[in-house]
Design a protein around this motif. Structure first.
Motif, mmCIF file in Angstrom:
data_model
loop_
_atom_site.group_PDB
_atom_site.id
_atom_site.type_symbol
_atom_site.label_atom_id
_atom_site.label_comp_id
_atom_site.label_asym_id
_atom_site.label_seq_id
_atom_site.Cartn_x
_atom_site.Cartn_y
_atom_site.Cartn_z
ATOM 1 N N VAL A 166 0.842 -1.187 0.000
ATOM 2 C CA VAL A 166 0.000 0.000 0.000
ATOM 3 C C VAL A 166 0.886 1.248 0.000
ATOM 4 O O VAL A 166 1.873 1.340 0.733
ATOM 5 C CB VAL A 166 -0.960 0.005 1.217
ATOM 6 N N ASP A 191 -7.750 -0.777 -1.388
ATOM 7 C CA ASP A 191 -7.201 -0.265 -0.131
ATOM 8 C C ASP A 191 -6.604 -1.430 0.656
ATOM 9 O O ASP A 191 -6.749 -2.604 0.281
ATOM 10 C CB ASP A 191 -8.253 0.499 0.683
ATOM 11 N N PHE A 192 -5.920 -1.121 1.735
ATOM 12 C CA PHE A 192 -5.202 -2.146 2.494
ATOM 13 C C PHE A 192 -6.145 -3.238 2.994
ATOM 14 O O PHE A 192 -5.834 -4.436 2.906
ATOM 15 C CB PHE A 192 -4.472 -1.507 3.679
ATOM 16 N N ASP A 193 -7.297 -2.850 3.528
ATOM 17 C CA ASP A 193 -8.223 -3.834 4.105
ATOM 18 C C ASP A 193 -8.731 -4.826 3.064
ATOM 19 O O ASP A 193 -8.935 -6.005 3.377
ATOM 20 C CB ASP A 193 -9.407 -3.116 4.759
ATOM 21 N N GLN A 194 -8.942 -4.361 1.839
ATOM 22 C CA GLN A 194 -9.398 -5.258 0.777
ATOM 23 C C GLN A 194 -8.342 -6.322 0.463
ATOM 24 O O GLN A 194 -8.667 -7.495 0.259
ATOM 25 C CB GLN A 194 -9.715 -4.458 -0.490
ATOM 26 N N TYR A 199 4.244 0.796 6.831
ATOM 27 C CA TYR A 199 2.822 0.731 7.188
ATOM 28 C C TYR A 199 2.694 -0.357 8.255
ATOM 29 O O TYR A 199 2.938 -1.543 7.979
ATOM 30 C CB TYR A 199 1.970 0.392 5.963
ATOM 31 N N SER A 247 -6.938 -0.943 -8.167
ATOM 32 C CA SER A 247 -6.609 0.006 -7.103
ATOM 33 C C SER A 247 -7.455 -0.332 -5.876
ATOM 34 O O SER A 247 -8.643 -0.002 -5.815
ATOM 35 C CB SER A 247 -6.869 1.443 -7.566
ATOM 36 N N GLY A 278 -2.311 5.030 0.767
ATOM 37 C CA GLY A 278 -3.674 4.529 0.897
ATOM 38 C C GLY A 278 -4.158 3.641 -0.224
ATOM 39 O O GLY A 278 -5.264 3.113 -0.168
ATOM 40 N N VAL A 279 -3.337 3.453 -1.266
ATOM 41 C CA VAL A 279 -3.749 2.649 -2.418
ATOM 42 C C VAL A 279 -2.760 1.508 -2.634
ATOM 43 O O VAL A 279 -1.542 1.704 -2.627
ATOM 44 C CB VAL A 279 -3.839 3.501 -3.705
ATOM 45 N N TRP A 280 -3.295 0.310 -2.836
ATOM 46 C CA TRP A 280 -2.485 -0.859 -3.147
ATOM 47 C C TRP A 280 -2.801 -1.249 -4.595
ATOM 48 O O TRP A 280 -3.905 -1.683 -4.912
ATOM 49 C CB TRP A 280 -2.828 -2.014 -2.209
#
Length: 371
Positions: A240, A279-282, A310, A277, A243-245
């Motif tokens: 990530v 987020d981390f949780d996804q 992170y 694109s 904020g974007v992975w």
């Protein structure tokens, strides 16, 4: 006697014509038999090579058609519509180091007479020649210095196309714009096959064919080994950032390499050829238990540094089991070399996932975070 001589001349001419047609067909057949590129079609015609670049954004359309005609031959009268390029190209303006690098491999480095975005180049010879004026620094690729471009007198400009992109004032100079769409190929060998096109531009078609065949031979040999694997560990890539992975799509270049390396990929059911694109949780929800983690970044040499990047990175199984591998892109030529040598990337990953199949392999790009 005169009649007999005329018949002999006609027979010889017909034989030569048949041989030429046969040669062209054989060349095209050989080229098409092992085609991997989805956007590149090269067809040898009588007196020129027709190169069609398919439009990656509009299905069924062409991005560009090039007609490569040898410099020392008369321009054929029956040329179809397309951009005529006299080969070999002798004075090229090149926007990307990826292409100056492959030009060197193809024996055509001397044709590099100008570059854009020189501050992004790392090749010592390019930088030295720019410094001494042997290679013109034409400024930014987004707005090249037209005065410098005109002064260097290029016979071709190699640049990367983007969707709905225009190329500014250079489009009006009447210089062939070579749209290097190789980076849009989602097959590793598909991109490598573009070496054939660049070889043809430089008058080194045989060398381009040879480079591609060698890369494909090594790639296929590695795949043959990984097919013997009895396990298929799961793999995630990158991390990530802000904020974007950016996760490779299931039909992407990297997803194909992971599969060919004998790994499994959490997003293999996805049909995207580009990146997702997320987020981390996804990513954590879908791939927390991935066995291996490969990252391309610079300045990460320990697990502690990865956690500092992170904190929640520590929650991945690969982090806990110390199966994280990092390629330092700031200290290596990864992005320059790998596009036309996907066999090297494949070998790197396969040797990590299946060390028993590649004993003694020494990693060139990825290093293990063991602490």
């Amino acid at each position: 006697m005169k009649h007999s001589a005329i018949l002999q001349h006609v027979a010889v001419a017909l034989l030569l014509a048949m041989m030429l047609v046969s040669c062209n067909r054989g060349s095209n057949a050989a080229r098409n038999d092992d085609r991997q590129a989805s956007l590149l079609v090269m067809t040898q015609k009588r007196g020129y090579l027709k190169v069609e670049i398919k439009d990656p954004w509009h299905n069924g359309k062409l991005l560009h058609t090039y007609l490569l005609v040898p410099r020392d031959s008369v321009l054929p009268r029956d040329l179809p519509a397309g951009t005529v390029v006299r080969t070999p190209v002798r004075r090229a303006l090149v926007y990307s180091e990826v292409h100056t690098s492959v030009m060197r491999e193809l024996g055509g480095f001397e044709a590099v007479k100008g570059v854009c975005d020189a501050n992004y180049f790392t090749d010592p010879e390019v930088l030295a020649r720019v410094k001494h004026g042997a290679i013109a620094d034409c400024g930014s690729s987004s707005a090249p210095s037209i005065e410098r471009v005109i002064a260097m007198k290029p016979d071709a400009i190699l640049l990367s196309p983007y969707q709905d992109a225009t190329y500014g004032q250079v489009e009006k100079l009447g210089i062939p714009l070579i749209e290097c769409a190789d980076y849009l190929e989602y097959s590793p060998l598909g991109r490598a096959e573009w070496a054939r096109f660049y070889g043809a531009l430089l008058g080194s078609e045989e060398r381009g064919d040879s480079l591609y065949r060698a890369v494909r031979g090594r790639y296929d040999a590695i795949v043959a080994r990984t097919q013997k694997a009895t396990s298929h560990p799961s793999v995630i890539t990158e991390m990530v950032i802000s904020g974007v992975w950016s996760v490779p799509g299931g039909n992407s270049y990297m997803a194909r390499v992971i599969k060919d390396a004998g790994g499994s990929y959490p997003w293999s059911d996805d049909k995207s050829t580009g990146s997702l694109s997320l987020d981390f949780d996804q990513v954590l929800a879908k791939a927390q238990n991935a066995d291996f983690w490969f990252i391309k970044w610079t300045g990460i040499n320990t697990l502690a540094q990865l956690q500092a990047q992170y904190d929640l990175n520590k929650n991945f199984k690969a982090f806990k089991t110390r199966r994280v591998w990092v390629c330092d892109t700031g200290e290596s030529h990864f992005f320059v070399r790998i596009p036309f040598h996907p066999d090297v990337l494949l070998h790197e990953l396969a040797a990590v996932l299946h060390p028993e199949l590649f004993p003694g392999y020494r990693h060139e790009y990825y290093h293990h975070l063991d602490r």
